[in-house]
Design an enzyme around this catalytic site. Sequence first.
Site, PDB file in Angstrom:
ATOM      1  N   GLU A 127       5.013  19.935  57.701  1.00 24.24           N
ATOM      2  CA  GLU A 127       5.079  18.935  56.616  1.00 24.24           C
ATOM      3  C   GLU A 127       6.485  18.792  56.041  1.00 24.24           C
ATOM      4  OE1 GLU A 127       1.974  18.836  53.763  1.00 24.24           O
ATOM      5  OE2 GLU A 127       0.427  19.237  55.255  1.00 24.24           O
ATOM      6  N   TYR A 150       4.138  20.535  47.599  1.00 26.39           N
ATOM      7  CA  TYR A 150       3.918  21.632  48.564  1.00 26.39           C
ATOM      8  C   TYR A 150       4.994  21.609  49.646  1.00 26.39           C
ATOM      9  CZ  TYR A 150       2.184  23.889  52.818  1.00 26.39           C
ATOM     10  OH  TYR A 150       2.088  24.654  53.958  1.00 26.39           O
ATOM     11  N   LYS A 154       8.016  24.310  50.551  1.00 23.75           N
ATOM     12  CA  LYS A 154       8.165  24.967  51.857  1.00 23.75           C
ATOM     13  C   LYS A 154       9.540  24.625  52.456  1.00 23.75           C
ATOM     14  CE  LYS A 154       5.504  27.164  53.812  1.00 23.75           C
ATOM     15  NZ  LYS A 154       5.136  28.619  53.766  1.00 23.75           N
ATOM     16  N   LYS A 189      -9.830  22.608  52.422  1.00 24.85           N
ATOM     17  CA  LYS A 189      -9.150  21.923  53.514  1.00 24.85           C
ATOM     18  C   LYS A 189     -10.162  21.046  54.254  1.00 24.85           C
ATOM     19  CE  LYS A 189      -5.190  24.402  53.141  1.00 24.85           C
ATOM     20  NZ  LYS A 189      -5.366  25.295  52.001  1.00 24.85           N
TER      21      LYS A 189
HETATM   22  P1  NAD Z   1      -4.017  30.321  52.377  1.00 31.38           P
HETATM   23  O1  NAD Z   1      -3.876  29.513  51.140  1.00 31.38           O
HETATM   24  O2  NAD Z   1      -5.327  30.398  53.063  1.00 31.38           O
HETATM   25  O3  NAD Z   1      -3.593  31.838  52.069  1.00 31.38           O
HETATM   26  C1  NAD Z   1      -2.461  32.161  51.305  1.00 31.38           C
HETATM   27  C2  NAD Z   1      -2.515  33.647  50.996  1.00 31.38           C
HETATM   28  O4  NAD Z   1      -1.345  33.985  50.223  1.00 31.38           O
HETATM   29  C3  NAD Z   1      -3.726  34.055  50.142  1.00 31.38           C
HETATM   30  O5  NAD Z   1      -4.292  35.241  50.636  1.00 31.38           O
HETATM   31  C4  NAD Z   1      -3.142  34.279  48.754  1.00 31.38           C
HETATM   32  O6  NAD Z   1      -3.850  35.238  47.996  1.00 31.38           O
HETATM   33  C5  NAD Z   1      -1.722  34.753  49.098  1.00 31.38           C
HETATM   34  N1  NAD Z   1      -0.766  34.512  48.018  1.00 31.38           N
HETATM   35  C6  NAD Z   1      -0.549  33.330  47.364  1.00 31.38           C
HETATM   36  N2  NAD Z   1       0.400  33.491  46.433  1.00 31.38           N
HETATM   37  C7  NAD Z   1       0.814  34.786  46.513  1.00 31.38           C
HETATM   38  C8  NAD Z   1       1.772  35.547  45.809  1.00 31.38           C
HETATM   39  N3  NAD Z   1       2.525  35.019  44.831  1.00 31.38           N
HETATM   40  N4  NAD Z   1       1.921  36.855  46.141  1.00 31.38           N
HETATM   41  C9  NAD Z   1       1.163  37.410  47.119  1.00 31.38           C
HETATM   42  N5  NAD Z   1       0.229  36.741  47.805  1.00 31.38           N
HETATM   43  C10 NAD Z   1       0.063  35.433  47.518  1.00 31.38           C
HETATM   44  O7  NAD Z   1      -2.874  29.806  53.355  1.00 31.38           O
HETATM   45  P2  NAD Z   1      -2.874  29.706  54.943  1.00 31.38           P
HETATM   46  O8  NAD Z   1      -3.470  28.422  55.329  1.00 31.38           O
HETATM   47  O9  NAD Z   1      -3.360  30.961  55.509  1.00 31.38           O
HETATM   48  O10 NAD Z   1      -1.307  29.568  55.196  1.00 31.38           O
HETATM   49  C11 NAD Z   1      -0.496  30.715  55.397  1.00 31.38           C
HETATM   50  C12 NAD Z   1       0.944  30.273  55.587  1.00 31.38           C
HETATM   51  O11 NAD Z   1       1.020  29.411  56.719  1.00 31.38           O
HETATM   52  C13 NAD Z   1       1.502  29.479  54.417  1.00 31.38           C
HETATM   53  O12 NAD Z   1       2.846  29.855  54.249  1.00 31.38           O
HETATM   54  C14 NAD Z   1       1.410  28.030  54.843  1.00 31.38           C
HETATM   55  O13 NAD Z   1       2.414  27.264  54.255  1.00 31.38           O
HETATM   56  C15 NAD Z   1       1.617  28.168  56.340  1.00 31.38           C
HETATM   57  N6  NAD Z   1       0.991  27.129  57.184  1.00 31.38           N
HETATM   58  C16 NAD Z   1      -0.344  26.823  57.045  1.00 31.38           C
HETATM   59  C17 NAD Z   1      -0.912  25.880  57.891  1.00 31.38           C
HETATM   60  C18 NAD Z   1      -2.372  25.513  57.791  1.00 31.38           C
HETATM   61  O14 NAD Z   1      -2.810  24.559  58.456  1.00 31.38           O
HETATM   62  N7  NAD Z   1      -3.181  26.219  57.035  1.00 31.38           N
HETATM   63  C19 NAD Z   1      -0.124  25.237  58.865  1.00 31.38           C
HETATM   64  C20 NAD Z   1       1.229  25.567  58.960  1.00 31.38           C
HETATM   65  C21 NAD Z   1       1.774  26.528  58.128  1.00 31.38           C
HETATM   66  O1  DAU Z   2       0.464  20.283  58.662  1.00 32.30           O
HETATM   67  C1  DAU Z   2       0.340  21.607  58.230  1.00 32.30           C
HETATM   68  C2  DAU Z   2      -0.303  21.641  56.874  1.00 32.30           C
HETATM   69  O2  DAU Z   2      -1.681  21.320  57.084  1.00 32.30           O
HETATM   70  C3  DAU Z   2      -0.169  22.995  56.181  1.00 32.30           C
HETATM   71  O3  DAU Z   2       1.170  23.237  55.915  1.00 32.30           O
HETATM   72  C4  DAU Z   2      -0.959  23.006  54.882  1.00 32.30           C
HETATM   73  O4  DAU Z   2      -0.900  24.289  54.295  1.00 32.30           O
HETATM   74  C5  DAU Z   2      -2.404  22.650  55.191  1.00 32.30           C
HETATM   75  O5  DAU Z   2      -3.136  22.582  53.981  1.00 32.30           O
HETATM   76  C6  DAU Z   2      -2.485  21.333  55.936  1.00 32.30           C
HETATM   77  O6  DAU Z   2      -2.133  20.227  55.069  1.00 32.30           O
HETATM   78  P1  DAU Z   2      -2.946  18.834  55.086  1.00 32.30           P
HETATM   79  O7  DAU Z   2      -2.739  18.153  53.809  1.00 32.30           O
HETATM   80  O8  DAU Z   2      -2.673  18.078  56.322  1.00 32.30           O
HETATM   81  O9  DAU Z   2      -4.452  19.439  55.193  1.00 32.30           O
HETATM   82  P2  DAU Z   2      -5.824  19.020  54.486  1.00 32.30           P
HETATM   83  O10 DAU Z   2      -6.892  19.796  55.175  1.00 32.30           O
HETATM   84  O11 DAU Z   2      -5.743  19.115  53.013  1.00 32.30           O
HETATM   85  O12 DAU Z   2      -5.965  17.501  54.884  1.00 32.30           O
HETATM   86  C7  DAU Z   2      -5.986  17.084  56.239  1.00 32.30           C
HETATM   87  C8  DAU Z   2      -6.087  15.561  56.251  1.00 32.30           C
HETATM   88  O13 DAU Z   2      -7.377  15.181  55.761  1.00 32.30           O
HETATM   89  C9  DAU Z   2      -5.080  14.892  55.337  1.00 32.30           C
HETATM   90  O14 DAU Z   2      -4.655  13.676  55.939  1.00 32.30           O
HETATM   91  C10 DAU Z   2      -5.880  14.574  54.076  1.00 32.30           C
HETATM   92  C11 DAU Z   2      -7.285  14.349  54.605  1.00 32.30           C
HETATM   93  N1  DAU Z   2      -8.382  14.761  53.701  1.00 32.30           N
HETATM   94  C12 DAU Z   2      -8.357  16.022  53.178  1.00 32.30           C
HETATM   95  C13 DAU Z   2      -9.379  16.432  52.342  1.00 32.30           C
HETATM   96  C14 DAU Z   2      -9.352  17.815  51.741  1.00 32.30           C
HETATM   97  C15 DAU Z   2      -9.417  13.893  53.439  1.00 32.30           C
HETATM   98  O15 DAU Z   2      -9.458  12.752  53.938  1.00 32.30           O
HETATM   99  N2  DAU Z   2     -10.428  14.292  52.607  1.00 32.30           N
HETATM  100  C16 DAU Z   2     -10.436  15.532  52.029  1.00 32.30           C
HETATM  101  O16 DAU Z   2     -11.383  15.836  51.246  1.00 32.30           O
END
Ligand code: NAD
Ligand code: DAU
Length: 342
Positions: A127, A150, A154, A189
């Site tokens: 992102e 967000y 990042k 999500k």
């Molecule tokens: P998540 O929100 O599920 O988990 C985040 C974790 O970090 C939680 O366990 C929370 O308790 C902990 N945390 C938050 N603030 C904290 C703090 N101040 N100190 C200590 N712990 C803290 O997130 P995720 O989806 O597992 O993402 C993990 C990493 O990967 C993030 O850095 C996110 O930006 C990155 N990322 C996520 C996705 C995705 O699709 N979920 C994609 C690309 C990158």
């Molecule tokens: O691309 C990587 C990112 O993907 C990570 O860095 C983020 O931590 C992770 O949350 C995710 O971000 P998105 O915003 O893409 O994910 P989300 O699941 O929130 O939304 C996915 C898509 O779906 C986005 O286009 C918004 C849409 N959406 C999401 C929700 C929660 C909906 O249409 N309805 C919904 O209720």
Amino acid sequence: MTGGAGFIGSNLLLYLVPKYPGYLFINVDCLTYAGNLANLKPIEDYPNYTFEKINICNLLAMQDCFARYDVNSVIHLAAESHVDRSITGPAEFIQTNVIGTFTLLELARQRAAQTGDFRFHHVSTDEVYGSLSASGFFTESSPYRPNSPYSASKASSDHLVRTYHNTYGLDVVTTNCSNNYGPYQFPEKLIPLMIRNATAGLPLPVYGDGKHVRDWLYVEDHCRALDLVFHSGSSGQTYNIGGHNEIENVKIVRKICRIMDEMLGGEPRERLITFVTDRPGHDRRYAIDASHIQEELGWKPSFTFEEGLRRTVKWYLDNEDWMENCITGQYLQYYEKMYSNR
Ligand code: NAD
Ligand code: DAU
């Protein structure tokens, strides 16, 4: 590892702890709403795993943790990760994602000066590159153009990490990954939210016209990529990670409905799809060019979206208790604020 009780962190620890018995994994997590130690039950008694409840912004507590365990590397996942929450409350994102990363980098720099050996793996997102139009892919040299608090937080952390390599010579690697899905993802999500709502017979809220595109990757494939980059990535390098799997949001929601209809029977769930007001600043399309990690480290995704999505739906249906434990009063308040009057 930081953030090991979250979605990706839990999947990563479940993968790495049994694989590397010679390492000691310290899971540092302050357990926000997104952190859940129950995810880690299968490994909690492993001798090479331990948990520390610490906020990464707490310099003294983190300094003590680094010293007590003689830490020689960090895989940094702790973050506020949900875009919608960053729109209604950006402060925590700046605090954890920017100040927290800065705190860890300072400690890493001190340790590296003492021991001469420290690797910092920063886990980031696609992102940071902003939004694509109908064609093209994000590469490691795409300009940074974040559009949400967000992604801006990042992006700031990515820049700090690069700075610590270029200015102080810290051994860093950064990975920028696309959307993950799979077990243990909090039901804010898209995919787990739709599964939960479809199970409960609630509306399936699709933002805007539903034609926004994400590049989806099964979380286990991300974990394998993180393992490779941590161990073999070149210092100072960035690696984009993605599934080559672009799908419009509404098509994903339809697929989930069809899989659930097939698994559970009943009235077609597509009738629950409801188009709602769009997310402000909603990025239209993400797509990753993952050729750098593929060519240098031989990584490519192993799950098709069809396979990964089926596994994911099945996991949530088999783990109803896990989902129910997420649906706290705090979650219901969040849901109400985010989705009522939308
Ligand atoms: P998540 O929100 O599920 O988990 C985040 C974790 O970090 C939680 O366990 C929370 O308790 C902990 N945390 C938050 N603030 C904290 C703090 N101040 N100190 C200590 N712990 C803290 O997130 P995720 O989806 O597992 O993402 C993990 C990493 O990967 C993030 O850095 C996110 O930006 C990155 N990322 C996520 C996705 C995705 O699709 N979920 C994609 C690309 C990158
Ligand atoms: O691309 C990587 C990112 O993907 C990570 O860095 C983020 O931590 C992770 O949350 C995710 O971000 P998105 O915003 O893409 O994910 P989300 O699941 O929130 O939304 C996915 C898509 O779906 C986005 O286009 C918004 C849409 N959406 C999401 C929700 C929660 C909906 O249409 N309805 C919904 O209720």
